[in-house]
Motif scaffolding. Structure first.
Motif, PDB file in Angstrom:
ATOM      1  N   PHE A 126     -10.814   0.527   2.318  1.00  0.00           N
ATOM      2  CA  PHE A 126     -10.755   1.548   1.279  1.00  0.00           C
ATOM      3  C   PHE A 126     -11.820   1.317   0.207  1.00  0.00           C
ATOM      4  O   PHE A 126     -12.261   2.257  -0.451  1.00  0.00           O
ATOM      5  CB  PHE A 126      -9.364   1.570   0.622  1.00  0.00           C
ATOM      6  CG  PHE A 126      -8.234   1.848   1.581  1.00  0.00           C
ATOM      7  CD1 PHE A 126      -8.452   2.561   2.755  1.00  0.00           C
ATOM      8  CD2 PHE A 126      -6.956   1.372   1.319  1.00  0.00           C
ATOM      9  CE1 PHE A 126      -7.408   2.800   3.649  1.00  0.00           C
ATOM     10  CE2 PHE A 126      -5.909   1.612   2.193  1.00  0.00           C
ATOM     11  CZ  PHE A 126      -6.131   2.329   3.366  1.00  0.00           C
ATOM     12  N   ILE A 169       0.847  -1.186   0.000  1.00  0.00           N
ATOM     13  CA  ILE A 169       0.000   0.000   0.000  1.00  0.00           C
ATOM     14  C   ILE A 169       0.882   1.235   0.000  1.00  0.00           C
ATOM     15  O   ILE A 169       1.691   1.434   0.892  1.00  0.00           O
ATOM     16  CB  ILE A 169      -0.929   0.024   1.236  1.00  0.00           C
ATOM     17  CG1 ILE A 169      -1.882  -1.166   1.216  1.00  0.00           C
ATOM     18  CG2 ILE A 169      -1.725   1.324   1.277  1.00  0.00           C
ATOM     19  CD1 ILE A 169      -2.773  -1.251   2.433  1.00  0.00           C
ATOM     20  N   SER A 224      -4.128   5.260  -0.071  1.00  0.00           N
ATOM     21  CA  SER A 224      -5.493   4.753  -0.178  1.00  0.00           C
ATOM     22  C   SER A 224      -6.248   5.358  -1.353  1.00  0.00           C
ATOM     23  O   SER A 224      -7.271   4.829  -1.783  1.00  0.00           O
ATOM     24  CB  SER A 224      -6.257   5.056   1.110  1.00  0.00           C
ATOM     25  OG  SER A 224      -6.498   6.456   1.237  1.00  0.00           O
ATOM     26  N   ASP A 255      -5.818  -3.759   6.297  1.00  0.00           N
ATOM     27  CA  ASP A 255      -5.713  -2.308   6.200  1.00  0.00           C
ATOM     28  C   ASP A 255      -6.320  -1.805   4.887  1.00  0.00           C
ATOM     29  O   ASP A 255      -6.882  -0.707   4.832  1.00  0.00           O
ATOM     30  CB  ASP A 255      -4.236  -1.869   6.250  1.00  0.00           C
ATOM     31  CG  ASP A 255      -3.660  -1.933   7.645  1.00  0.00           C
ATOM     32  OD1 ASP A 255      -4.409  -2.245   8.588  1.00  0.00           O
ATOM     33  OD2 ASP A 255      -2.450  -1.671   7.796  1.00  0.00           O
ATOM     34  N   LYS A 256      -6.203  -2.598   3.842  1.00  0.00           N
ATOM     35  CA  LYS A 256      -6.631  -2.179   2.507  1.00  0.00           C
ATOM     36  C   LYS A 256      -8.138  -2.341   2.282  1.00  0.00           C
ATOM     37  O   LYS A 256      -8.744  -1.562   1.548  1.00  0.00           O
ATOM     38  CB  LYS A 256      -5.858  -2.987   1.460  1.00  0.00           C
ATOM     39  CG  LYS A 256      -6.054  -2.528   0.032  1.00  0.00           C
ATOM     40  CD  LYS A 256      -5.156  -3.327  -0.899  1.00  0.00           C
ATOM     41  CE  LYS A 256      -5.339  -2.868  -2.343  1.00  0.00           C
ATOM     42  NZ  LYS A 256      -4.472  -3.622  -3.281  1.00  0.00           N
ATOM     43  N   GLY A 291      -7.250   8.190   4.017  1.00  0.00           N
ATOM     44  CA  GLY A 291      -7.672   6.810   4.251  1.00  0.00           C
ATOM     45  C   GLY A 291      -6.751   6.072   5.200  1.00  0.00           C
ATOM     46  O   GLY A 291      -7.203   5.392   6.127  1.00  0.00           O
ATOM     47  N   ILE A 292      -5.444   6.198   4.985  1.00  0.00           N
ATOM     48  CA  ILE A 292      -4.490   5.503   5.861  1.00  0.00           C
ATOM     49  C   ILE A 292      -4.482   6.125   7.250  1.00  0.00           C
ATOM     50  O   ILE A 292      -4.340   5.419   8.256  1.00  0.00           O
ATOM     51  CB  ILE A 292      -3.079   5.504   5.242  1.00  0.00           C
ATOM     52  CG1 ILE A 292      -3.084   4.691   3.944  1.00  0.00           C
ATOM     53  CG2 ILE A 292      -2.064   4.912   6.210  1.00  0.00           C
ATOM     54  CD1 ILE A 292      -1.748   4.633   3.232  1.00  0.00           C
TER      55      ILE A 292
END
Length: 573
Positions: free
Chosen positions: A78, A31, A34, A74-75, A184-185
């Motif tokens: 999104f 990543i 995002s 984590d992804k 986003g992150i």
């Protein structure tokens, strides 16, 4: 503070046991961002994102497929973050979340996990029924809870130590190559930290604010940060809400470090009765070069009252109690971007302004908590046949000599105004505590039921042998007494012959558990709950002295150790 100075692991067994944890075999996409960059947010959007954060964390630690590491977790948010944020009604939002959860497949039946009806802390899932309108979404989450992953398959958390059972947070990305993550992150970072505290912090019940509300409170702040510095500061402010001296911000705090500056004072500072006092000068050769002396009180810095500076720093100063917060502030209050600071000092001659030169870190014999002693032995005999032990330099190999040489003394002073150089609570405790007693008990997490903490075990200390010490023991403590030092003090308190003299300790007990955050940042928590045998807490409260005494400004000016003088007085009574 903005330094990794207090991140020493506290270990009940003397050394930290580590567990090798193999990552599950899944394809991990890198990543770099995002693609989500909104910078403003309204109340409904905050509400929507807060629920997304709670659902995301719940799935991370409960859903069998997700919690076992089969997705880049984590992804995943999104994919629905902007859609969830923009939902105009709760019904629309709940359906988006339900469809998202269903995309991860059916929930297979799993055996009921061990839970305790009499748990000290129980999981807080009230938000599932109070913040979700859809009965279908509520039931889906409850179904996942009933069939949650077993602890042996957890990908993101395990026991850091099999004997101590503090959490190790595993397989978390630091994104150190993205020092200022996009929106986003940043939100995933907030969600990560919030859920770790929600499910794995043993002192969640004594956080001042309602932790459920804090997530929504901080979402706008994480969204609206406009720079790396603002991002670092908002994370530091959030961490400070936990009020745990172990929970400081560390790692790549680049912008905060720049703002603080690279010039340091040649003096050590300490708050004495809310006055900022110079209690030491780092290098003796600089004494005559400086416009200040030991015992001077600093009242203003660059024209601003010290009290006003402290008030500004408090929200960004993680600590368990005010004494330790002031201790930490004193380390940084004179740090500057310029090679000098204008300060106003007060001493016996009145008030005056002086220009204090500052120096690069490597040009000073710099220390924070305590200066390294020049003594070669940790123990000695003072006048009146009184023993003295400095735990800051003690070595395990000295214990047998301590027993021989101090056994016939009138009393023993144990100085714990430091961090013990060696883990001696049991070996020295068998000498200082003449009757075997329980001195501590713990709460630890139940990995089979995230959010549950149970009283795990108690520890005993002391010796019933005649060779144990029968005289008076006095412990010296203050705000520098932290973590393992506090645990050691608790152990020696098990003796009825022990008196504690000093002031509030750091109030941060329990093995340290590290938390990785986006942007190359890191923090931590006290990972187990530490209590006296009767259930009295130590976190935030610390070791309460039997005789409260603090150094005075006059005593510092005259080079007196007033706590040691009081200890000798108590032994001689």
């Amino acid at each position: 503070m903005i330094i990794a100075l207090l991140n020493s692991s506290f270990c009940l067994a003397g050394k930290q046991e580590t567990i090798k944890f193999s990552a599950k075999s899944y394809k991990k996409d890198s990543i770099t961002g995002s693609g989500i960059t909104f910078s403003k947010i309204n109340k409904q959007e905050v509400k929507n994102l807060a629920l997304l954060g709670k659902v995301w964390g719940f799935l991370k630690y409960h859903h069998p497929e997700i919690a076992s590491g089969n997705y880049n977790w984590d992804k995943e948010p999104f994919k629905i973050l902007e859609e969830t944020k923009s939902a105009s009604t709760n019904k629309e939002r709940d359906q988006i979340l339900l469809d998202w959860i269903n995309s991860f497949g059916e929930i297979k039946k799993n055996k009921t996990k061990d839970t305790a009806d009499d748990a000290y802390l129980k999981p807080d899932h009230k938000w599932i029924t109070t913040e979700i309108n859809s009965a279908e979404l509520q039931n889906k989450l409850l179904e996942i809870y009933e069939n949650r992953i077993s602890s042996s398959k957890m990908h993101y958390v395990d026991y850091a130590s099999k004997s101590v059972k503090n959490p190790a947070f595993l397989n978390e990305e630091a994104y150190e190559n993205i020092p200022y993550p996009d929106t986003g992150i940043r939100l995933v970072g907030l969600f990560r930290y919030w859920n770790i505290i929600h499910y794995f912090y043993p002192y969640k019940d004594i956080i001042d604010k309602n932790w459920n509300i804090i997530l929504a409170e901080y979402i706008p702040q994480f969204v609206e940060t406009k720079s790396e510095l603002e991002y670092e500061k908002v994370f530091l402010k959030l961490i400070a809400e936990v009020k745990d001296t172990h929970a400081n911000l560390a790692g790549e705090t680049n912008e905060i470090s720049k703002e603080l500056g690279t010039y340091f004072p040649p003096v050590h500072l300490r708050f004495i009765n809310d006055q900022l006092v110079i209690d030491d000068i780092y290098e003796s050769e600089k004494i005559n070069q400086l416009p200040v002396k030991v015992g001077d009180v600093i009242t203003k810095i660059n024209g601003k009252k010290v009290s006003a500076i402290v008030e500004e720093k408090i929200p960004y100063s993680p600590a368990s109690n005010q004494a330790t917060r002031l201790r930490n502030i004193s380390y940084l209050i004179l740090r500057n971007t310029e090679p000098s600071s204008n300060i106003q000092i007060k001493n016996a001659n009145g008030l005056k302004e002086v220009e204090l030169p500052l120096f690069k870190y490597n040009d000073l014999d710099f220390y924070l908590l305590f200066r390294e002693s020049s003594e070669t032995k940790s123990y000695k005999i003072l006048e009146d046949n009184i023993g003295y032990i400095d735990l800051g330099i003690i070595k395990q190999k000295e214990i047998s000599d301590i027993k021989k040489e101090l056994i016939n003394t009138k009393g023993i002073v144990v100085d714990i105004r430091n961090y013990p150089n060696d883990f001696v609570v049991y070996s020295l405790g068998r000498f200082l505590v003449p009757k075997r007693n329980s001195f501590v008990k713990f709460t630890t997490m139940n990995l089979n039921n995230p959010g549950e903490f149970n009283f795990d075990r108690s520890k005993k200390l002391g010796s019933n042998k005649k060779s144990a010490y029968q005289g008076k023991v006095v412990l010296l403590v203050d705000e520098r007494t932290q973590s393992q030092a506090e645990f050691t003090a608790m152990g020696f308190q098990a003796s009825p012959n022990t008196t504690v003299i000093g002031s509030t300790t750091a109030g941060a007990d329990g093995n340290y558990s590290r938390i990785i955050l986006p942007g190359g940042l890191a923090t931590g928590i006290s990972g187990i709950g530490v209590f006296y045998p009767d259930g009295s807490p130590t976190q935030r409260i610390g070791i309460v002295p039997d005789i409260e005494i603090k150094p005075s400004v006059e005593g510092i000016r005259n080079g007196k150790d007033e706590l040691l003088e009081k200890a000798i007085e108590v032994i001689n009574k």
